[in-house]
Design an enzyme around this catalytic site. Structure first.
Site, short mmCIF file in Angstrom:
data_model
loop_
_atom_site.label_atom_id
_atom_site.label_comp_id
_atom_site.label_asym_id
_atom_site.label_seq_id
_atom_site.Cartn_x
_atom_site.Cartn_y
_atom_site.Cartn_z
N SER A 156 28.46 29.78 88.86
CA SER A 156 27.27 29.71 88.00
C SER A 156 27.60 29.60 86.52
O SER A 156 26.71 29.30 85.72
CB SER A 156 26.39 30.95 88.23
OG SER A 156 27.00 32.11 87.73
N LYS B 13 26.86 36.08 82.62
CA LYS B 13 25.96 35.05 82.10
C LYS B 13 26.10 34.96 80.59
O LYS B 13 26.80 35.74 79.95
CB LYS B 13 24.50 35.35 82.47
CG LYS B 13 24.24 35.60 83.95
CD LYS B 13 24.45 34.35 84.80
CE LYS B 13 24.18 34.65 86.28
NZ LYS B 13 24.51 33.49 87.15
#
Length: 227
Positions: free
Chosen positions: A89, A133
């Protein structure tokens, strides 16, 4: 004749005195050596150095123990921790299996900055699950995603971290106001990233941020910092 006797008496007296001194020296030497001729040390004079040596050894062991406790318990929890990227991701910035160092000190004294790469617990610190993230929205800001463009407080921001153009806006399709302790995060590989756009993650609270990823230590071919 008398003088001769006196001289002889004096010689005998001097001889006796010399013999006595020699006897005393021999006795002293005998007291200071053992049967093998080795000198016998005074145990009382050795007692103090031995005690000092024992105390020094104990202090050294305690110091080593303190260092081990710091390295095993304190440093990973409060200062620096190794973490491994699980999934894709964050490509192209980070890849699956990358080993990172996460520092935990900075955010105790300051707020995360836009575009920092952070490690956080999406379901709270009670859970063992953690995500990696990038910070996009800061506390108090209003964020909205239209197509591939991100708007902060109504203004488009310039950034080129996305691997591919975004096609999903999620909960940020409409203007989303962040609370004073909330951050909006996105994965760089936004087409597959489960991030703040989706209700199961949502905005990240400051208390659930573990730290900032600062260094890739493995693979060695890509060792170094990253943005």
């Amino acid at each position: 004749m008398d003088n001769e006797y006196k001289n002889e008496d004096r010689k005998e007296s001097l001889k006796s005195s010399d013999e006595q001194k020699a006897g005393e020296e021999t006795a002293t030497e005998e007291r200071n050596v053992d049967s093998y001729g080795e000198p016998i040390e005074n145990p009382e004079s050795d007692e103090v150095p031995k005690k000092k040596k024992v105390i020094s050894t104990i202090i050294e062991l305690l110091l080593y123990a303190a260092i081990i406790v710091m390295c095993v318990c304190v440093v990973p929890k409060y200062v620096l921790q190794r973490t491994i990227v699980d999934g894709t991701s964050m490509m192209n910035t980070l890849k699956d299996g990358d080993n990172l160092l996460v520092e935990k000190v900075t955010y105790r004294f300051s707020e995360p900055k836009r575009f920092d790469v952070i490690v956080f617990y999406p379901h709270g610190r009670e859970s063992n699950d953690y995500y990696i993230k990038r910070v996009i929205g800061l506390p108090g800001e209003t964020i909205q995603i239209k197509g591939n463009t991100i708007y902060i407080n109504g203004k488009a921001i310039k950034e080129n971290y996305g691997k591919d153009p975004m096609t999903e806006s999620g909960i940020a399709e409409e203007p989303l106001k962040l609370a004073k302790d909330e951050f909006f995060v996105l994965g760089d590989n936004r087409e597959i990233s489960d991030d703040s756009r989706y209700p199961d993650v949502g905005p990240v609270k400051k208390k659930n941020i573990a730290g900032r990823a600062i260094l890739r230590i493995s693979p060695l071919s890509e060792f170094g910092t990253f943005k």
